[in-house]
Motif scaffolding. Sequence first.
Motif, PDB file in Angstrom:
ATOM      1  N   ALA A  26       0.807  -1.164   0.007  1.00  0.00           N
ATOM      2  CA  ALA A  26       0.013  -0.192   0.030  1.00  0.00           C
ATOM      3  C   ALA A  26       0.928   1.381   0.094  1.00  0.00           C
ATOM      4  O   ALA A  26       0.680   2.111  -0.606  1.00  0.00           O
ATOM      5  N   HIS A  27       2.012   1.345   0.857  1.00  0.00           N
ATOM      6  CA  HIS A  27       2.940   2.428   0.785  1.00  0.00           C
ATOM      7  C   HIS A  27       3.491   2.639  -0.551  1.00  0.00           C
ATOM      8  O   HIS A  27       3.836   3.787  -1.475  1.00  0.00           O
ATOM      9  N   SER A  28       4.012   1.551  -1.439  1.00  0.00           N
ATOM     10  CA  SER A  28       4.629   1.582  -2.748  1.00  0.00           C
ATOM     11  C   SER A  28       3.424   1.934  -3.544  1.00  0.00           C
ATOM     12  O   SER A  28       3.831   2.747  -4.463  1.00  0.00           O
ATOM     13  N   LEU A  29       2.309   2.010  -3.277  1.00  0.00           N
ATOM     14  CA  LEU A  29       1.434   2.270  -4.175  1.00  0.00           C
ATOM     15  C   LEU A  29       0.844   3.756  -4.122  1.00  0.00           C
ATOM     16  O   LEU A  29       0.065   4.292  -4.848  1.00  0.00           O
ATOM     17  N   GLY A  30       1.327   4.088  -2.997  1.00  0.00           N
ATOM     18  CA  GLY A  30       0.772   5.454  -2.577  1.00  0.00           C
ATOM     19  C   GLY A  30      -0.485   5.567  -1.864  1.00  0.00           C
ATOM     20  O   GLY A  30      -1.014   6.680  -1.593  1.00  0.00           O
ATOM     21  N   VAL A  31      -0.966   4.442  -1.454  1.00  0.00           N
ATOM     22  CA  VAL A  31      -2.226   4.477  -0.668  1.00  0.00           C
ATOM     23  C   VAL A  31      -1.965   4.833   0.817  1.00  0.00           C
ATOM     24  O   VAL A  31      -2.821   5.775   1.509  1.00  0.00           O
ATOM     25  N   VAL A  32      -1.047   4.391   1.446  1.00  0.00           N
ATOM     26  CA  VAL A  32      -0.765   4.797   2.775  1.00  0.00           C
ATOM     27  C   VAL A  32       0.727   5.431   2.778  1.00  0.00           C
ATOM     28  O   VAL A  32       1.601   5.072   2.037  1.00  0.00           O
ATOM     29  N   GLU A  33       1.006   6.485   3.684  1.00  0.00           N
ATOM     30  CA  GLU A  33       2.567   7.199   3.831  1.00  0.00           C
ATOM     31  C   GLU A  33       2.750   6.380   5.149  1.00  0.00           C
ATOM     32  O   GLU A  33       2.227   6.736   6.323  1.00  0.00           O
ATOM     33  N   SER A  35       5.166   5.957   8.244  1.00  0.00           N
ATOM     34  CA  SER A  35       5.961   6.645   9.108  1.00  0.00           C
ATOM     35  C   SER A  35       6.329   5.728  10.320  1.00  0.00           C
ATOM     36  O   SER A  35       5.702   4.329  10.327  1.00  0.00           O
ATOM     37  N   PHE A  36       7.259   5.982  11.209  1.00  0.00           N
ATOM     38  CA  PHE A  36       7.686   5.085  12.366  1.00  0.00           C
ATOM     39  C   PHE A  36       6.392   5.042  13.397  1.00  0.00           C
ATOM     40  O   PHE A  36       6.272   4.040  14.064  1.00  0.00           O
ATOM     41  N   ALA A  37       5.655   6.048  13.272  1.00  0.00           N
ATOM     42  CA  ALA A  37       4.372   6.152  14.366  1.00  0.00           C
ATOM     43  C   ALA A  37       3.595   4.953  13.762  1.00  0.00           C
ATOM     44  O   ALA A  37       2.796   4.425  14.625  1.00  0.00           O
ATOM     45  N   LEU A  38       3.489   4.525  12.549  1.00  0.00           N
ATOM     46  CA  LEU A  38       2.510   3.476  12.093  1.00  0.00           C
ATOM     47  C   LEU A  38       3.269   2.140  12.153  1.00  0.00           C
ATOM     48  O   LEU A  38       2.849   1.114  12.371  1.00  0.00           O
ATOM     49  N   VAL A  39       4.554   2.218  11.506  1.00  0.00           N
ATOM     50  CA  VAL A  39       5.300   1.025  11.321  1.00  0.00           C
ATOM     51  C   VAL A  39       5.652   0.240  12.677  1.00  0.00           C
ATOM     52  O   VAL A  39       5.486  -0.836  12.919  1.00  0.00           O
ATOM     53  N   ALA A  40       6.207   1.220  13.587  1.00  0.00           N
ATOM     54  CA  ALA A  40       6.498   0.571  15.159  1.00  0.00           C
ATOM     55  C   ALA A  40       5.430  -0.251  15.811  1.00  0.00           C
ATOM     56  O   ALA A  40       5.552  -1.430  15.976  1.00  0.00           O
ATOM     57  N   PRO A  41       4.227   0.225  15.830  1.00  0.00           N
ATOM     58  CA  PRO A  41       3.088  -0.664  16.433  1.00  0.00           C
ATOM     59  C   PRO A  41       2.802  -1.960  15.555  1.00  0.00           C
ATOM     60  O   PRO A  41       2.492  -2.819  16.383  1.00  0.00           O
ATOM     61  N   VAL A  42       2.631  -1.521  14.423  1.00  0.00           N
ATOM     62  CA  VAL A  42       2.059  -2.680  13.701  1.00  0.00           C
ATOM     63  C   VAL A  42       3.358  -3.738  13.347  1.00  0.00           C
ATOM     64  O   VAL A  42       2.914  -5.137  13.852  1.00  0.00           O
ATOM     65  N   ALA A  43       4.664  -3.286  13.694  1.00  0.00           N
ATOM     66  CA  ALA A  43       5.570  -4.435  13.575  1.00  0.00           C
ATOM     67  C   ALA A  43       5.851  -5.161  14.942  1.00  0.00           C
ATOM     68  O   ALA A  43       5.810  -6.298  14.984  1.00  0.00           O
ATOM     69  N   CYS A  44       5.473  -4.322  16.058  1.00  0.00           N
ATOM     70  CA  CYS A  44       5.563  -4.863  17.348  1.00  0.00           C
ATOM     71  C   CYS A  44       4.079  -5.787  17.417  1.00  0.00           C
ATOM     72  O   CYS A  44       4.484  -7.039  18.102  1.00  0.00           O
ATOM     73  N   ALA A  45       3.059  -5.457  17.162  1.00  0.00           N
ATOM     74  CA  ALA A  45       2.009  -6.413  17.164  1.00  0.00           C
ATOM     75  C   ALA A  45       2.023  -7.779  16.367  1.00  0.00           C
ATOM     76  O   ALA A  45       1.844  -8.725  16.961  1.00  0.00           O
ATOM     77  N   ALA A  46       2.719  -7.471  15.081  1.00  0.00           N
ATOM     78  CA  ALA A  46       3.099  -8.689  14.266  1.00  0.00           C
ATOM     79  C   ALA A  46       3.810  -9.639  14.933  1.00  0.00           C
ATOM     80  O   ALA A  46       3.368 -10.933  15.060  1.00  0.00           O
ATOM     81  N   THR A  47       5.088  -9.143  15.516  1.00  0.00           N
ATOM     82  CA  THR A  47       5.965  -9.897  16.108  1.00  0.00           C
ATOM     83  C   THR A  47       5.382 -10.622  17.427  1.00  0.00           C
ATOM     84  O   THR A  47       5.774 -11.728  17.590  1.00  0.00           O
ATOM     85  N   GLY A  48       4.786  -9.721  18.014  1.00  0.00           N
ATOM     86  CA  GLY A  48       4.378 -10.501  19.429  1.00  0.00           C
ATOM     87  C   GLY A  48       3.231 -11.537  19.018  1.00  0.00           C
ATOM     88  O   GLY A  48       3.104 -12.320  19.938  1.00  0.00           O
ATOM     89  N   ALA A  49       2.311 -11.198  17.973  1.00  0.00           N
ATOM     90  CA  ALA A  49       1.417 -12.202  17.678  1.00  0.00           C
ATOM     91  C   ALA A  49       2.169 -13.564  17.355  1.00  0.00           C
ATOM     92  O   ALA A  49       1.871 -14.667  17.737  1.00  0.00           O
ATOM     93  N   ILE A  50       3.184 -13.285  16.476  1.00  0.00           N
ATOM     94  CA  ILE A  50       4.036 -14.569  16.232  1.00  0.00           C
ATOM     95  C   ILE A  50       4.740 -15.296  17.472  1.00  0.00           C
ATOM     96  O   ILE A  50       4.535 -16.717  17.665  1.00  0.00           O
ATOM     97  N   LEU A  51       5.272 -14.731  18.286  1.00  0.00           N
ATOM     98  CA  LEU A  51       5.933 -15.124  19.374  1.00  0.00           C
ATOM     99  C   LEU A  51       4.944 -15.563  20.346  1.00  0.00           C
ATOM    100  O   LEU A  51       4.836 -16.791  20.924  1.00  0.00           O
ATOM    101  N   LEU A  52       3.690 -15.037  20.088  1.00  0.00           N
ATOM    102  CA  LEU A  52       2.483 -15.351  21.273  1.00  0.00           C
ATOM    103  C   LEU A  52       1.918 -16.939  20.471  1.00  0.00           C
ATOM    104  O   LEU A  52       1.571 -17.898  21.398  1.00  0.00           O
ATOM    105  N   ALA A  53       1.791 -16.713  19.325  1.00  0.00           N
ATOM    106  CA  ALA A  53       1.149 -17.997  18.717  1.00  0.00           C
ATOM    107  C   ALA A  53       2.068 -19.309  18.943  1.00  0.00           C
ATOM    108  O   ALA A  53       1.687 -20.499  19.089  1.00  0.00           O
TER     109      ALA A  53
END
Lengths: 60, 399
Positions: A26-33, A35-53
Amino acid sequence: MRAAKPDIPALVAGLALLALGGLLLAHSLGVVELSFALVAPVACAATGAILLANGLGRGG
Amino acid sequence: MNSEDPTQNTPQDDGPQAPAGGPEAPTGGPQAPAEGPRRMTRSRQDRVIGGVCGGLGRYFNTDPIFFRIGAIALAFIGGAGLLLYLAALLLMPSQESGAAAVASSGEGRNRVLVIAGVVVILLFAWPFLLGGGLLAAGLLVPVAILVGAGVLAWWLVSGEGPSGEPKDIARRAALGVGVLILCAVVAFGGAVAAAAGPDWLVAAVVIAAGAAILAGAFLKPVRWLVLPAVALALAAGTVSASGIDLDGGVGEREYRPASTTDLRERYELGMGELVVDLRESDLPSGDVPLELDLGIGEARLLVPDDVCVAATADIGMGHVSFFDRDHGGIDLDFAERPDVEGDSTRVLLDAEIGMGELRVSHDDYRDTSEADFGSRGDGFESSQAGNSACATTGQSASG
């Protein structure tokens, strides 16, 4: 015939990676810009979900 | 709790220095308690190095492991454990020589000499021991973190948990560290690809990996793919969030346009140091637009004292030094749009920096640093000069 039970850790990891990849696309297509404010929580949530599972699905 | 071999408390092991009436002294047995004070001696049976901790454990009727742990812990806190162990090694007689030592009339004098020697060693060696202890701790902690990360990585990849024999844990840690190295290589490659190539390419690879893992969850799990794919996604996400673009090359670029005709509207560099020096430029009156686009590194804009600068900067992660003001952080948006009076020159700077630093000043800090150490001595004051050619200031920064 009963369907095979999915591997939960792999299922969660696959979904998390699809979400991350979708965000990057979505970022490469220009749909979403991104930023660290968005990437950091998403990355933490994804990594946490994988570890939790993994922890719940395998029990160490 | 006492894990010592109970046989060592027998008179045969303890010899003449067996405690009289102490916790380990036989009571009511055939052995009569020895006369004289209870003596602290190094253990002959329960020893790892010199039997100091074993002797302390026997003396205090405690498991020697507590003293060993304490000694190791103190060894990493300034090296005190090493020094104390050395002192105890010198001061405590061994079991077999205890009786002879007691009988020796010169023991007291020798003991004083030994204590004096230890004090002198302490006075002179303490700074070195402290440095050595910190150095050892500095090495031990990263190694422990690496081992832990390796075990965790291998657990994620193989499903083998961090339990079992030390040999198995070491094997898993080594394999896990190998996996982490592979992930680091993948992450670096992904970051470079995201910064230099088309953005969609890495995103497509991450999606394909996710789809493969998802399909594998129903067919045959491909756990080994999870960590490299996550590393790739996180690296690409960091690059995208920073806005790093390696177009423009790598290296050090310095531009000194002499006139307006030499001045470009846009200067670009992928990674490195980008310097645009306008101090000798013949700039026209009015607004002069200027764009700086840097992926990773440092961008510097140097302007004459009589030129005003209005700037907007978008920095993914880094720092802005705008004349006498500084801002830093992530997702940093900096803006200062001052007005000018009359027909003065105003540079309209628009900077895009992925990761790094933007400096706008009248003097190059490299020259200033040289002046600080040289004979000029006025470098610091001039480097602190503000955007004084402007009539008003209108600054904002967020991030």
